[in-house]
Design an enzyme around this catalytic site. Structure first.
Site, PDB file in Angstrom:
ATOM      1  N   CYS A  79     -37.130  42.203  69.753  1.00  0.00           N
ATOM      2  CA  CYS A  79     -36.727  43.551  70.148  1.00  0.00           C
ATOM      3  C   CYS A  79     -36.715  43.668  71.684  1.00  0.00           C
ATOM      4  O   CYS A  79     -35.989  42.940  72.341  1.00  0.00           O
ATOM      5  CB  CYS A  79     -37.608  44.604  69.479  1.00  0.00           C
ATOM      6  SG  CYS A  79     -36.886  46.275  69.510  1.00  0.00           S
ATOM      7  N   HIS A 181     -36.386  43.551  64.235  1.00  0.00           N
ATOM      8  CA  HIS A 181     -37.796  43.268  63.950  1.00  0.00           C
ATOM      9  C   HIS A 181     -37.894  42.370  62.715  1.00  0.00           C
ATOM     10  O   HIS A 181     -37.793  42.869  61.588  1.00  0.00           O
ATOM     11  CB  HIS A 181     -38.562  44.572  63.692  1.00  0.00           C
ATOM     12  CG  HIS A 181     -38.800  45.382  64.906  1.00  0.00           C
ATOM     13  ND1 HIS A 181     -39.883  45.181  65.747  1.00  0.00           N
ATOM     14  CD2 HIS A 181     -38.087  46.396  65.455  1.00  0.00           C
ATOM     15  CE1 HIS A 181     -39.831  46.039  66.738  1.00  0.00           C
ATOM     16  NE2 HIS A 181     -38.746  46.790  66.596  1.00  0.00           N
ATOM     17  N   GLU A 183     -40.446  41.044  61.392  1.00  0.00           N
ATOM     18  CA  GLU A 183     -41.630  41.389  60.599  1.00  0.00           C
ATOM     19  C   GLU A 183     -41.415  42.623  59.728  1.00  0.00           C
ATOM     20  O   GLU A 183     -42.228  42.914  58.848  1.00  0.00           O
ATOM     21  CB  GLU A 183     -42.843  41.579  61.521  1.00  0.00           C
ATOM     22  CG  GLU A 183     -42.895  42.867  62.305  1.00  0.00           C
ATOM     23  CD  GLU A 183     -42.040  42.907  63.562  1.00  0.00           C
ATOM     24  OE1 GLU A 183     -42.178  43.867  64.344  1.00  0.00           O
ATOM     25  OE2 GLU A 183     -41.216  41.965  63.761  1.00  0.00           O
TER      26      GLU A 183
END
Length: 205
Positions: A79, A181, A183
């Protein structure tokens, strides 16, 4: 050991939990000397580009990160962290970045919603071990108001579309970046993190 670089502006908890689910050993790193023994490093980031670089410099991490990258060990920016890998950003005036890859972060401009937020499809631009098991059409989760214009499209591993072509994944030597992102991107994001962890295996300072 993978180091998650902590300069006060990253979503460290969810990233750490994702690495735990993958069985990866990791530590949070906030001093340049702690970068020396790592086999991989992740530079996360949420917030403003200039503030992030200010924090990085105050912690004396700027040259440490550059030296780490110069050693040829893998580093992944996520990011805002991806944008920091580039030369500069136009956020709140021009601010210099780490300069590991040529290009700049610029704000989305147009009659559409900013920030770009939500699930978007990847368009794979090049074959690379980082993308093993990932294909065009797979979805990942974005939240950003600035996007990167690369100086050389050879660094583009994947793009997405948001009223224009948007840089999604970059790679140059062992320097990698993901604008989204991973994750928070489900199975595809976990696959990408697992691939990065594989790239880190066997790397020594």
């Amino acid at each position: 050991m993978i180091g998650i670089i902590d300069y006060g502006m990253g979503n460290l908890y969810s990233l750490g939990k994702a690495l735990e689910r993958l069985g990866c050993s990791y530590e949070f790193v906030s001093r340049p000397e702690r970068l020396e023994g790592l086999s991989g490093a992740i530079l996360p980031g949420v917030g403003a580009f200039g503030d992030a670089m200010k924090n990085i410099r105050e912690l004396e991490l700027e040259e440490g990160i550059r030296s780490y990258a110069a050693s040829g060990r893998p580093i992944l920016g996520i990011c805002l962290g991806m944008q920091l890998l580039f030369e500069q950003s136009t956020e709140h005036g021009v601010a210099a970045g780490l300069g590991l890859i040529g290009g700049e972060a610029v704000r989305f401009e147009g009659d559409y919603k900013v920030p770009h937020m939500g699930w978007n499809q990847l368009h794979i631009r090049a074959e690379h071990p980082l993308l093993s098991g990932v294909k065009s059409g797979d979805y990942v989760y974005f939240v950003h108001s600035y996007h990167v214009r690369v100086s050389d499209e050879k660094v583009l591993l994947a793009t997405t579309e948001y009223h224009q072509q948007v840089t999604a994944i970059v790679g140059q030597d062992q320097v990698y970046g993901m604008q989204f992102h991973p994750e928070k991107s489900g199975e595809t994001g976990m696959r990408l993190l697992a691939n990065f962890a594989e790239l880190c295996k066997g790397e020594k300072a």
